[in-house]
Design a protein around this motif. Structure first.
Motif, PDB file in Angstrom:
ATOM      1  N   GLY A  76     116.285 -15.744  -2.182  1.00 39.18           N
ATOM      2  CA  GLY A  76     117.432 -15.793  -3.076  1.00 39.18           C
ATOM      3  C   GLY A  76     117.040 -15.449  -4.504  1.00 39.18           C
ATOM      4  O   GLY A  76     117.865 -14.968  -5.292  1.00 39.18           O
TER       5      GLY A  76
ATOM      6  N   ASP B  56     124.437 -13.073  -1.389  1.00 39.06           N
ATOM      7  CA  ASP B  56     125.237 -14.266  -1.718  1.00 39.06           C
ATOM      8  C   ASP B  56     126.420 -13.913  -2.620  1.00 39.06           C
ATOM      9  O   ASP B  56     127.527 -14.419  -2.445  1.00 39.06           O
TER      10      ASP B  56
ATOM     11  N   ASP C  42     125.143 -12.369   8.053  1.00 37.67           N
ATOM     12  CA  ASP C  42     124.340 -12.056   9.248  1.00 37.67           C
ATOM     13  C   ASP C  42     125.204 -12.188  10.500  1.00 37.67           C
ATOM     14  O   ASP C  42     125.278 -11.285  11.344  1.00 37.67           O
TER      15      ASP C  42
ATOM     16  N   GLY D  30     113.688 -16.427   2.576  1.00 40.77           N
ATOM     17  CA  GLY D  30     114.973 -16.730   3.218  1.00 40.77           C
ATOM     18  C   GLY D  30     115.639 -15.542   3.896  1.00 40.77           C
ATOM     19  O   GLY D  30     116.172 -15.666   5.003  1.00 40.77           O
TER      20      GLY D  30
END
Ligand code: KG4
Length: 347
Positions: free
Chosen positions: A146, A176, A193, A280
Motif C-alpha cells: 500500500g 485502493d 481482485d 500486500g
C-alpha cells in the motif's frame, strides 16, 4: 548459538497490530495479527485512529503470540520491532512497547526495516512444515504494497539495494484509490481482485506511465481512471454498476502489466532468473498468474509468499530479527522510529 533462541517480532507500521515468535532455525511458532475495522467507514487508514487501536491491541496481541508459541516472556532472547517506514503514530506504539518490554526483560532490541522484512518473509519456515526451497542470493524482489512499489536487488539477508521504485504513488495505493472512486470498500485490493476474476481485462484501457529506467509511477493511472469514469458516467449514470467487473479486471491488468514490464526489464539488466514478489499486492491473483507465466516463458525460478505473509505481519519482523540476532546486530534504547524511507532500504 544456543538452541533456545526465541525472537519476538512486533509490527505496527500501519493498521495491523501484530506479534510473532520465531525460534532457532528461523522456525515460526506464532503469528498473531489484529486488523482494524475502524478505518472501513472512512475508505482509508485514519492515522490517529490507527495509533489508538494499536494501543488497545498491542498487549493482548503480544500475550497471545507468546501463549501460542508456548513460551514465557522470560524465555525471549530479543525483541525485534518495525522501526519504519510507516505512519509515525502507529510506529511509536510498537517501538515504545518494544523498548519497555526489552528493558523490563533486560534483553537486546533489534530494529527492523519494514520493507526488508517483507522481502525476508520468503525465509519464514513454519513449524512442522517440510523444508521448502528458499530464494538463493542474489535475487530480485518486486515489493508491492500500500505504501511502496520497489524492485530490490537482494544480495543477502541484510544487503539489499533498491534498483527501481515508484516516483509517486504505490501500486496498492492506486488500487485502493480507484476502488474508492468506484464506491467499493476498503481496502480495495481484495475487492478488485475478486471482481476482476469475473471481468474482461481488455474491456477498457487506461494510460500507462512513461517513466525511465526501472522506476514506476501510478498517479497518472489514478487520474486516467477517474477522468475516464467521469466521461462514461455522463453517458450512463449507472456505468460503474453495469461494468464493475470489467473495470476491475482492466484496472488490475493495467497495473500488473506496468509492474511486470519493469520487473522483466530488471531481470534482463541484472541477468538473473531468481525472482520473488512480496508485499500486500503480491496477494493479487492477476499478479501471481502473470509472475508464473513469466517464469514459464523465461525460465525464472520464482518465489510467491504464502497469503498470510503478504500483508503486514510480525512473522516477517521476527525472522528479520532472527537473522540480525545471529550477527548480534542490536540497537540502542534511544533509537527513534522513522516514517519515510529514502532511496535506500535503510536499517
Ligand atoms: O503490505 P501491506 O499490507 O501494507 C503496506 O505495508 O503498505 O499492503 C496493503 C496493500 C493495500 O493497498 C491492499 O489493497 C493491497 O495491499 N492488497 C491487494 C490484495 N490484497 C491486499 N491488492 C491487490 N490484490 C489483492 N488480493
Amino acid at each position: 548459538m544456543n538452541t533456545n533462541t526465541f525472537i519476538l517480532g512486533i509490527e505496527s507500521s500501519c493498521d495491523d497490530t501484530s506479534a510473532a515468535v520465531v525460534k532457532e532455525g528461523g522456525i515460526l511458532l506464532s503469528n498473531i495479527v489484529a486488523g482494524q475495522a475502524v478505518h472501513e467507514a472512512y475508505g482509508g487508514v485514519v492515522p490517529e485512529l490507527a495509533s489508538r487501536a494499536h494501543q488497545q491491541n498491542i498487549v493482548p496481541v503480544v500475550h497471545e503470540a507468546l501463549k501460542r508459541a508456548g513460551i514465557k516472556k522470560e524465555e525471549l532472547s530479543a525483541v525485534a520491532f518495525t522501526r519504519g517506514p510507516g505512519l509515525m503514530g502507529s510506529l511509536l506504539v510498537g517501538v515504545s512497547f518494544a523498548k519497555g518490554f526489552a528493558r523490563a526483560l533486560n534483553i537486546p532490541m533489534i530494529d527492523v526495516n519494514h520493507l526488508k522484512a517483507h522481502v525476508l518473509a520468503h525465509f519464514i519456515r513454519e513449524e512442522g512444515e517440510a523444508a521448502k526451497e528458499q530464494p538463493s542470493f542474489p535475487f530480485l524482489c518486486l515489493l508491492v504494497s500500500g505504501g511502496n512499489s520497489q524492485i530490490i536487488w537482494v544480495k543477502g539477508y541484510d544487503d539489499m539495494d533498491v534498483v527501481g521504485q515508484t516516483i509517486d504513488d504505490a501500486a496498492g495505493e492506486a488500487i485502493d484509490k480507484c476502488s474508492k472512486i468506484m464506491g467499493l470498500g476498503y481496502p480495495g485490493g481484495p475487492i478488485i481482485d475478486r471482481l476482476a476474476r469475473q471481468g474482461n481485462p481488455e474491456a477498457f484501457t487506461f494510460s500507462k506511465p512513461q517513466v525511465p529506467e526501472l522506476d514506476y509511477s501510478f498517479s497518472g493511472l489514478k487520474t486516467s481512471f477517474l477522468y475516464s469514469l467521469r466521461n462514461w458516467i455522463k453517458e450512463d449514470p449507472d456505468f460503474i454498476e453495469h461494468h464493475k467487473a470489467d473495470l476491475a479486471a482492466s484496472l488490475e491488468a493495467t497495473i500488473v502489466n506496468i509492474l511486470m514490464n519493469k520487473l522483466r526489464k530488471a531481470a534482463k539488466q541484472y541477468n538473473i532468473q531468481e525472482l520473488a514478489i512480496a508485499g500486500g499486492v503480491s496477494a493479487n491473483t492477476g499478479l501471481r498468474n502473470a509472475f508464473r507465466e513469466h517464469a514459464n516463458k523465461y525460465g525464472w525460478n520464482i518465489f510467491i509468499p504464502k497469503f498470510s505473509f503478504t500483508t503486514d505481519n510480525a512473522a516477517m519482523v521476527a525472522i528479520t530479527g532472527y537473522f540480525k540476532y545471529q550477527n548480534k546486530d542490536f540497537c540502542s534504547m534511544e533509537l527513534p522510529a522513522y516514517s519515510r524511507v529514502g532511496l535506500r532500504v535503510e536499517s
